[in-house]
Design a protein around this motif. Structure first.
Motif, mmCIF file in Angstrom:
data_model
loop_
_atom_site.group_PDB
_atom_site.id
_atom_site.type_symbol
_atom_site.label_atom_id
_atom_site.label_comp_id
_atom_site.label_asym_id
_atom_site.label_seq_id
_atom_site.Cartn_x
_atom_site.Cartn_y
_atom_site.Cartn_z
ATOM 1 N N HIS A 12 6.433 -7.877 1.960
ATOM 2 C CA HIS A 12 5.419 -8.872 2.310
ATOM 3 C C HIS A 12 4.180 -8.276 2.963
ATOM 4 C CE1 HIS A 12 7.074 -8.152 6.278
ATOM 5 N NE2 HIS A 12 6.068 -8.814 6.800
ATOM 6 N N ASP A 13 4.307 -7.124 3.620
ATOM 7 C CA ASP A 13 3.319 -6.688 4.595
ATOM 8 C C ASP A 13 2.035 -6.172 3.953
ATOM 9 O OD1 ASP A 13 2.424 -6.423 7.151
ATOM 10 O OD2 ASP A 13 3.917 -4.964 7.781
ATOM 11 N N SER A 14 0.889 -6.594 4.507
ATOM 12 C CA SER A 14 -0.416 -6.087 4.086
ATOM 13 C C SER A 14 -1.005 -5.132 5.107
ATOM 14 C CB SER A 14 -1.400 -7.255 3.883
ATOM 15 O OG SER A 14 -0.940 -8.131 2.886
ATOM 16 N N PHE A 15 -0.346 -4.986 6.261
ATOM 17 C CA PHE A 15 -0.902 -4.220 7.364
ATOM 18 C C PHE A 15 0.171 -3.262 7.864
ATOM 19 C CE2 PHE A 15 -2.543 -3.652 11.730
ATOM 20 C CZ PHE A 15 -3.851 -3.358 11.436
ATOM 21 N N VAL A 220 0.989 14.522 16.145
ATOM 22 C CA VAL A 220 0.831 13.262 16.879
ATOM 23 C C VAL A 220 0.482 12.203 15.844
ATOM 24 C CG1 VAL A 220 -0.359 12.040 18.726
ATOM 25 C CG2 VAL A 220 -0.007 14.521 18.900
ATOM 26 N N THR A 221 1.375 11.250 15.627
ATOM 27 C CA THR A 221 1.194 10.293 14.549
ATOM 28 C C THR A 221 1.421 8.869 15.032
ATOM 29 O OG1 THR A 221 2.003 9.593 12.372
ATOM 30 C CG2 THR A 221 3.593 10.653 13.821
ATOM 31 N N THR A 222 0.673 7.944 14.439
ATOM 32 C CA THR A 222 0.777 6.530 14.799
ATOM 33 C C THR A 222 1.330 5.689 13.662
ATOM 34 O OG1 THR A 222 -1.445 6.013 14.008
ATOM 35 C CG2 THR A 222 -1.242 6.764 16.280
ATOM 36 N N GLY A 223 1.757 6.301 12.553
ATOM 37 C CA GLY A 223 2.139 5.510 11.392
ATOM 38 C C GLY A 223 0.888 4.934 10.749
ATOM 39 N N GLY A 224 0.871 3.620 10.558
ATOM 40 C CA GLY A 224 -0.300 2.980 9.964
ATOM 41 C C GLY A 224 -1.530 3.030 10.843
ATOM 42 N N GLY A 225 -1.340 3.073 12.156
ATOM 43 C CA GLY A 225 -2.448 3.256 13.076
ATOM 44 C C GLY A 225 -3.080 1.992 13.605
ATOM 45 N N GLY A 226 -2.687 0.834 13.090
ATOM 46 C CA GLY A 226 -3.307 -0.399 13.539
ATOM 47 C C GLY A 226 -3.075 -0.706 15.001
ATOM 48 N N ASP A 227 -1.994 -0.176 15.558
ATOM 49 C CA ASP A 227 -1.698 -0.397 16.977
ATOM 50 C C ASP A 227 -1.534 0.930 17.720
ATOM 51 O OD1 ASP A 227 0.596 0.468 15.793
ATOM 52 O OD2 ASP A 227 1.841 -1.240 16.361
ATOM 53 N N GLY A 254 -3.995 7.292 11.096
ATOM 54 C CA GLY A 254 -3.491 6.129 10.376
ATOM 55 C C GLY A 254 -4.615 5.348 9.722
ATOM 56 N N PRO A 255 -4.408 4.878 8.487
ATOM 57 C CA PRO A 255 -5.477 4.234 7.725
ATOM 58 C C PRO A 255 -5.873 2.856 8.229
ATOM 59 C CG PRO A 255 -3.409 4.099 6.537
ATOM 60 C CD PRO A 255 -3.154 4.977 7.720
ATOM 61 N N PHE A 256 -5.027 2.224 9.059
ATOM 62 C CA PHE A 256 -5.325 0.862 9.510
ATOM 63 C C PHE A 256 -5.946 0.815 10.903
ATOM 64 C CE2 PHE A 256 -1.973 0.305 6.320
ATOM 65 C CZ PHE A 256 -2.607 -0.586 5.472
ATOM 66 N N MET A 257 -6.229 1.969 11.483
ATOM 67 C CA MET A 257 -6.936 1.996 12.760
ATOM 68 C C MET A 257 -8.390 1.570 12.539
ATOM 69 S SD MET A 257 -7.309 5.192 15.433
ATOM 70 C CE MET A 257 -5.538 5.223 15.755
#
Length: 393
Positions: A12-15, A220-227, A254-257
């Motif tokens: 389902h996820d877009s983010f 040092v990684t944030t995954g998607g980066g949005g948070d 992360g691409p969503f930062m």
């Protein structure tokens, strides 16, 4: 369509990257095990096209929807009403699902899809004889919050009436995401724990977009980066104050930062002789494999990669809006798999660069996860293949 065995996977996820990457790993494992198998992934991810997919795994991208901080849903790209976007998603999902004619459907995390968008397709596929499986990560949220969410969404009738099995991609002796949930009679008997999903560094691709440090480095990684802005800022501050005492670091934002924060962090890293930074690479497995240690937020996929590549790691989890990362990080720390570094900003405190520097320095002497791994703990993909074989023609 030519005769074949078919698996449909819904994400389902877009983010964020977690759901997409998990579905991609499942599709790859299933097709590798059966040469007659085809997998179609339905996803709302706006960057799904940046990933390579194995042979006989393809995807249909539906219009993206994101959830705002106030809980409202809005289209990611389309300038239409949210209701119109949801109707469009539901129609695309139903048409693709029915045309594909899957033998097995694996639904990632959301039993009814986003706002129930998957329900018509599930009912039609069930009537056509498809087997339906709900796939859940090891931790969803604390039990009270999850129970309230499922009650609000009306999930329980679907769990009892539509789904043939529930697969949990974790170990029941580490954490049971359904513990404390009011489940219908017989639902426990349909639940299977698979173990964690092991990852591998794929070969055959060109050199990474950003050259990796020659010396051993900390990722040092944030995954998607949005948070993930807080973690990146904290770790950069540690290098700005104590960089001459720390090992080289590679920051993956992360691409969503937010783009403005990406630019800020890239500029700060450029001034640090011991740091390099990049926004995104679709093959994070290769980077984790090359790293000497990892500092991460502790999402499911990053956790699986840390264990798969046996990297000493410090987990800095967020606690809002879900406690998923904190629960996982606490359990992992208690087992000796990783270290937990709590973020004081989660409770209104200040982040001390010295505390982060000490955590990074400690990675060199920290035991690897293999010292605490239990037999079978990383056999999730093999178990998924075995469970799927029982349900497929």
């Amino acid at each position: 369509m030519p005769p074949s065995t078919r698996v449909l996977i819904y994400s389902h996820d877009s983010f964020g990257l977690g759901h997409l990457r998990r579905c991609r790993a499942l599709g790859g494992a299933l097709t590798a095990a059966r040469p007659d198998l085809n997998v179609l992934i339905l996803s709302g991810s706006p960057i799904i096209g940046a990933f390579e997919f194995p042979e006989r795994v393809d995807f249909v991208r539906v219009p993206g929807i994101i959830k705002l901080k106030d809980g409202a849903y809005v289209p990611l790209k389309l300038q239409v009403e949210a209701g119109d976007a949801f109707r469009l998603r539901a129609e695309i999902i139903a048409q693709a699902a029915i045309a594909f004619r899957p033998d097995l459907v694996i639904v990632d995390k959301e039993p009814l899809g986003l706002r129930g968008e998957l329900t018509p397709a599930l009912e039609a596929l069930k009537a056509a004889g498809a087997k339906l499986v709900l796939g859940l990560r090891d931790v969803l949220d604390d039990a009270e919050a999850l129970d309230q969410e499922w009650q609000r969404k009306g999930v329980h009738p679907a769990l009892a009436g539509l789904y043939d099995e529930i697969w949990i991609y974790g170990c029941d002796d580490i954490y049971d995401p359904l513990q404390g949930i009011a489940l219908a009679e017989g639902l426990r008997e349909k639940t299977r724990f698979t173990g964690y999903l092991r990852r591998e560094a794929a070969g055959g691709r060109p050199v990474l977009r950003t050259p990796l440090p020659e010396r051993p480095f900390v990722l040092v990684t944030t995954g998607g980066g949005g948070d993930g802005e807080g973690l990146i800022d904290w770790a950069l501050s540690a290098y700005e104050h104590f960089g001459d005492t720390l090992p080289p670091a590679l920051f993956v934002l992360g691409p969503f930062m937010e783009p403005s924060r990406q630019e800020e962090f890239l500029a700060r890293a450029a001034y640090l002789p011991e740091a390099a930074a990049m926004v995104f690479d679709a093959e994070m497995e290769r980077i984790v494999d090359r790293a000497a240690g990892v500092v991460a937020m502790g999402g499911y996929n990053t956790f699986c990669e840390i264990l798969s590549f046996d990297k000493p790691a410090v987990i800095v989890p967020r606690e809002k809006p879900r406690r998923e990362q904190w629960i996982r990080a606490r359990q992992a720390a208690e087992l000796g798999l990783t270290r937990l570094l709590e973020d004081p900003a989660e409770h209104g405190g200040a982040r001390d660069p010295a505390a982060m520097a000490a955590a990074i320095s400690g990675l060199e002497s920290q035991p690897r996860p293999s010292a605490a791994l239990r037999p079978g703990m990383m056999d999730g993909l093999d178990e998924v293949v075995r469970l799927a074989a029982r349900l497929l023609p």
